[in-house]
Design a protein around this motif. Structure first.
Motif, short mmCIF file in Angstrom:
data_model
loop_
_atom_site.label_atom_id
_atom_site.label_comp_id
_atom_site.label_asym_id
_atom_site.label_seq_id
_atom_site.Cartn_x
_atom_site.Cartn_y
_atom_site.Cartn_z
N GLN A 103 0.83 -1.20 0.00
CA GLN A 103 0.00 0.00 0.00
C GLN A 103 0.87 1.26 0.00
O GLN A 103 0.40 2.34 0.37
CB GLN A 103 -0.95 0.02 1.21
CG GLN A 103 -2.08 -1.00 1.12
CD GLN A 103 -1.59 -2.42 1.35
OE1 GLN A 103 -0.70 -2.65 2.14
NE2 GLN A 103 -2.19 -3.36 0.64
N ALA A 104 2.10 1.13 -0.43
CA ALA A 104 2.96 2.31 -0.57
C ALA A 104 2.33 3.23 -1.62
O ALA A 104 1.74 2.75 -2.60
CB ALA A 104 4.36 1.90 -1.00
N GLU A 105 2.45 4.52 -1.42
CA GLU A 105 1.80 5.48 -2.32
C GLU A 105 2.16 5.24 -3.78
O GLU A 105 1.29 5.29 -4.65
CB GLU A 105 2.16 6.92 -1.90
CG GLU A 105 1.45 7.99 -2.72
CD GLU A 105 -0.07 7.99 -2.57
OE1 GLU A 105 -0.74 8.52 -3.48
OE2 GLU A 105 -0.60 7.46 -1.58
N ALA A 106 3.40 4.95 -4.06
CA ALA A 106 3.81 4.72 -5.45
C ALA A 106 3.08 3.50 -6.04
O ALA A 106 2.70 3.51 -7.21
CB ALA A 106 5.32 4.50 -5.53
N ASP A 107 2.87 2.46 -5.24
CA ASP A 107 2.16 1.27 -5.71
C ASP A 107 0.68 1.53 -5.91
O ASP A 107 0.07 1.03 -6.86
CB ASP A 107 2.37 0.10 -4.74
CG ASP A 107 3.81 -0.35 -4.71
OD1 ASP A 107 4.48 -0.31 -5.77
OD2 ASP A 107 4.29 -0.73 -3.62
N LEU A 108 0.08 2.33 -5.04
CA LEU A 108 -1.33 2.70 -5.19
C LEU A 108 -1.52 3.52 -6.47
O LEU A 108 -2.44 3.26 -7.26
CB LEU A 108 -1.81 3.49 -3.97
CG LEU A 108 -1.80 2.77 -2.63
CD1 LEU A 108 -2.08 3.74 -1.49
CD2 LEU A 108 -2.78 1.61 -2.63
N GLU A 123 -15.58 2.35 -12.82
CA GLU A 123 -15.33 3.12 -11.61
C GLU A 123 -14.24 2.44 -10.80
O GLU A 123 -14.14 1.21 -10.82
CB GLU A 123 -16.59 3.23 -10.73
CG GLU A 123 -17.72 4.01 -11.34
CD GLU A 123 -18.93 4.09 -10.42
OE1 GLU A 123 -18.75 4.13 -9.18
OE2 GLU A 123 -20.05 4.11 -10.94
N CYS A 124 -13.48 3.23 -10.09
CA CYS A 124 -12.42 2.72 -9.22
C CYS A 124 -12.41 3.59 -7.97
O CYS A 124 -12.28 4.80 -8.06
CB CYS A 124 -11.07 2.76 -9.92
SG CYS A 124 -9.69 2.28 -8.87
N HIS A 125 -12.55 2.95 -6.82
CA HIS A 125 -12.55 3.65 -5.54
C HIS A 125 -11.52 3.03 -4.61
O HIS A 125 -11.53 1.81 -4.42
CB HIS A 125 -13.93 3.56 -4.87
CG HIS A 125 -15.04 4.08 -5.72
ND1 HIS A 125 -15.45 5.39 -5.67
CD2 HIS A 125 -15.81 3.48 -6.65
CE1 HIS A 125 -16.45 5.56 -6.54
NE2 HIS A 125 -16.67 4.42 -7.15
N MET A 126 -10.64 3.84 -4.04
CA MET A 126 -9.73 3.34 -3.01
C MET A 126 -10.52 3.24 -1.71
O MET A 126 -11.31 4.13 -1.39
CB MET A 126 -8.52 4.25 -2.81
CG MET A 126 -7.52 3.58 -1.88
SD MET A 126 -6.10 4.51 -1.30
CE MET A 126 -5.61 5.54 -2.58
N LEU A 127 -10.32 2.15 -0.98
CA LEU A 127 -11.09 1.88 0.23
C LEU A 127 -10.19 1.84 1.45
O LEU A 127 -9.00 1.57 1.36
CB LEU A 127 -11.80 0.52 0.12
CG LEU A 127 -12.71 0.29 -1.08
CD1 LEU A 127 -13.23 -1.14 -1.05
CD2 LEU A 127 -13.85 1.28 -1.09
N ALA A 128 -10.81 2.06 2.59
CA ALA A 128 -10.18 1.77 3.88
C ALA A 128 -10.82 0.48 4.36
O ALA A 128 -12.04 0.32 4.28
CB ALA A 128 -10.43 2.89 4.88
N GLY A 129 -10.04 -0.45 4.80
CA GLY A 129 -10.60 -1.72 5.27
C GLY A 129 -9.88 -2.90 4.66
O GLY A 129 -8.71 -2.82 4.29
N GLU A 130 -10.62 -4.00 4.52
CA GLU A 130 -10.02 -5.26 4.06
C GLU A 130 -9.47 -5.18 2.64
O GLU A 130 -8.37 -5.62 2.36
CB GLU A 130 -11.07 -6.37 4.14
CG GLU A 130 -10.53 -7.74 3.87
CD GLU A 130 -11.60 -8.81 4.02
OE1 GLU A 130 -11.54 -9.78 3.25
OE2 GLU A 130 -12.47 -8.66 4.88
N ALA A 131 -10.24 -4.61 1.72
CA ALA A 131 -9.80 -4.47 0.33
C ALA A 131 -9.21 -3.08 0.13
O ALA A 131 -9.55 -2.14 0.83
CB ALA A 131 -10.97 -4.69 -0.62
N ASP A 132 -8.33 -2.98 -0.84
CA ASP A 132 -7.71 -1.68 -1.14
C ASP A 132 -8.50 -0.88 -2.15
O ASP A 132 -8.54 0.35 -2.09
CB ASP A 132 -6.28 -1.90 -1.65
CG ASP A 132 -5.40 -2.52 -0.58
OD1 ASP A 132 -5.33 -1.96 0.53
OD2 ASP A 132 -4.80 -3.58 -0.85
#
Length: 188
Positions: A103-108, A123-132
């Motif tokens: 989950q390093a910023e460059a990888d995200l 659509e693409c949403h970054m999440l907080a929790g189990e999935a990224d």
């Protein structure tokens, strides 16, 4: 919209410091007419300026100036046609929860860049929790989705796991956000 004395102009797609945008938007006041314009355009982006002005209770020239000011301030990000996926041959909608190994910023950012190149991902949403990430994916059929899943998504760099959920039917689809008329001026 009432702009501060020092007017900052921002157009969608232009590169401006996010702090500048946040400062501008924090100082812009939406009145009841602005909110009505936003609500009406969100419901029907093809509405003519004359009809929009009538509904807002103002004449057409100031209405057009307000719409342009709302665009410049970033409240209106664009206008789009709502297409029927089934009529265009896209009968499958899948929501995929994607986990990354890092989950390093460059990888995200690298994953988000890759996702932008996949037309099936709508659509693409970054999440907080189990999935990224949560992806909304359309495909012509289940086999087409499976090919995308195995050839593109799961083989992408840094993807550790994917959990797919097939949408059976859509019960509600409302674009944008709720916009109330606001009886008093509201600062956002």
């Amino acid at each position: 919209i009432r702009f501060p004395r020092r007017r900052v102009i921002w157009r969608p797609g232009s590169r401006v410091d996010l702090g500048t945008i946040e400062t501008l938007m924090a100082r812009v006041k939406l009145d009841k007419i602005d909110r009505r314009i936003l609500r009406d355009l969100q419901e029907n982006g093809r509405m003519t300026n004359v009809e929009l002005a009538t509904r807002a209770g103002i004449s057409a020239p100031p209405c057009l100036r307000r719409v342009r000011a709302l665009e410049e301030a970033g409240y209106i990000q664009g206008f789009h046609a709502d297409l029927n996926p089934e009529m265009l041959g896209f009968g499958v909608t899948v929501f995929a929860q994607v986990g990354l190994t890092s989950q390093a910023e460059a990888d995200l950012v690298a994953f988000e860049t890759l996702v932008r190149a996949w037309p099936l991902v709508r659509e693409c949403h970054m999440l907080a929790g189990e999935a990224d990430f949560l992806l909304k994916i359309v495909a012509r059929d289940w086999d087409a989705y499976n090919r995308f899943l195995t050839n593109d998504l799961t083989s992408a760099p840094n993807v550790s796991h994917v959990k797919s959920a097939l949408a059976i039917r859509r019960s509600k689809q409302v674009y944008g956000v709720p916009v109330d008329d606001g009886d008093a001026e509201t600062e956002t």
